[in-house]
Write a protein that holds these residues in place. Sequence first.
Motif, short mmCIF file in Angstrom:
data_model
loop_
_atom_site.label_atom_id
_atom_site.label_comp_id
_atom_site.label_asym_id
_atom_site.label_seq_id
_atom_site.Cartn_x
_atom_site.Cartn_y
_atom_site.Cartn_z
N PRO A 279 0.82 -1.21 0.00
CA PRO A 279 0.00 0.00 0.00
C PRO A 279 0.86 1.26 0.00
O PRO A 279 1.97 1.27 0.55
N VAL A 280 0.34 2.30 -0.63
CA VAL A 280 1.01 3.60 -0.63
C VAL A 280 -0.03 4.68 -0.36
O VAL A 280 -1.20 4.54 -0.71
N ASP A 281 0.41 5.75 0.28
CA ASP A 281 -0.44 6.91 0.52
C ASP A 281 -0.07 8.01 -0.45
O ASP A 281 1.09 8.12 -0.89
N GLU A 282 -1.06 8.83 -0.78
CA GLU A 282 -0.78 10.00 -1.62
C GLU A 282 0.35 10.82 -1.02
O GLU A 282 0.35 11.11 0.19
N SER A 307 -3.46 7.61 -3.48
CA SER A 307 -3.30 6.46 -2.59
C SER A 307 -3.74 5.19 -3.31
O SER A 307 -4.59 5.22 -4.20
#
Length: 333
Positions: A279-282, A307
């Motif tokens: 997972p990645v966040d903005e 995201s």
Amino acid sequence: MSSLRPSPIAPTVEFDRDGVQHGFLRLPYSRDDSAWGSVMIPICVIRNGKGPTALLSGGNHGDEYEGPLALYDLARTLDPSQVSGTVIIVPAMNYPAFRAGTRTSPIDKGNMNRSFPGRPDGTVTEKIADYFQRELLPRADIVFDFHSGGKTLDFVPFCAAHTLPDKALEQKAFDAVAAFSAPFSMRMIEIDSVGMYDTAAEEMGKVFVSTELGGGGTSRAQTVGIARRGILNVLRHAGVVAGAVEKGRTQWLDMPSGDCFSFAEDDGMIETMVDLGEPVDEGAVLARIHSTGRTGIAPQEIRAKMSGVLAARHFPGLVKAGDCAAVVAVEVD
């Protein structure tokens, strides 16, 4: 007009004959080492009476191997008694590129997936595209074209179809994606759809399905297994091959806009900061590009514009300005 000229490609198989045929699409190609030479593109036709037609291809780009491995195997092992209709298999669509292990053709530098609708009097790549456009695509009810990341990209293994204006056709394609049952299933919007095989098929109203299965210019046991199981699932789903679909768990992803893509703005050495599927966040740093010309220069940071999860990354350790560095996709139910 050149568009009305017949294709120079001559098939050594008969598309309307029952049974199993292994042959070639023979394309005349005069060159220094063979004045009356030809490009011999392998093809298999498996037909058993009336029914839908599936057109299966790999090697659209010559450095992507899951598709050719699965399709050469399918051509060798598929029992015609299990078929209702026709299966047309072209394991290495851009055969010159496949033989060279390159994305584009060594003959004319043609990118097959940007060469449609092709030309019967054009380059070798355009002649192959023209044959698919005018002779093979019209026969098909469902079209499946295998891809992976080749030498320059690496993907989470997914099966994909496009978001389309024709929602009935779109749903048929997504149903086939679900049947494939890859670990990930993708809803895609292309950033450069002009000249694509995908576009040519969809504009004819054909159900079109594709994949991105790994990359790095090689294959893995996992991704080849996904390809072999998945293509049989799609053929069963389409009613071309007997048997039940072997469904597995899949996570649906969406690439809703151009913000999914991040590009390098400098040459250098790329450091991936997030692994595939994570997972990645903005605003999170997806990768860093380190200058290699001198020491003491801070790396350029490539940050996520949205995201989601990391669906693709640049594969080689060195990157050039303009290269796709990362792709973020959104998880959907």
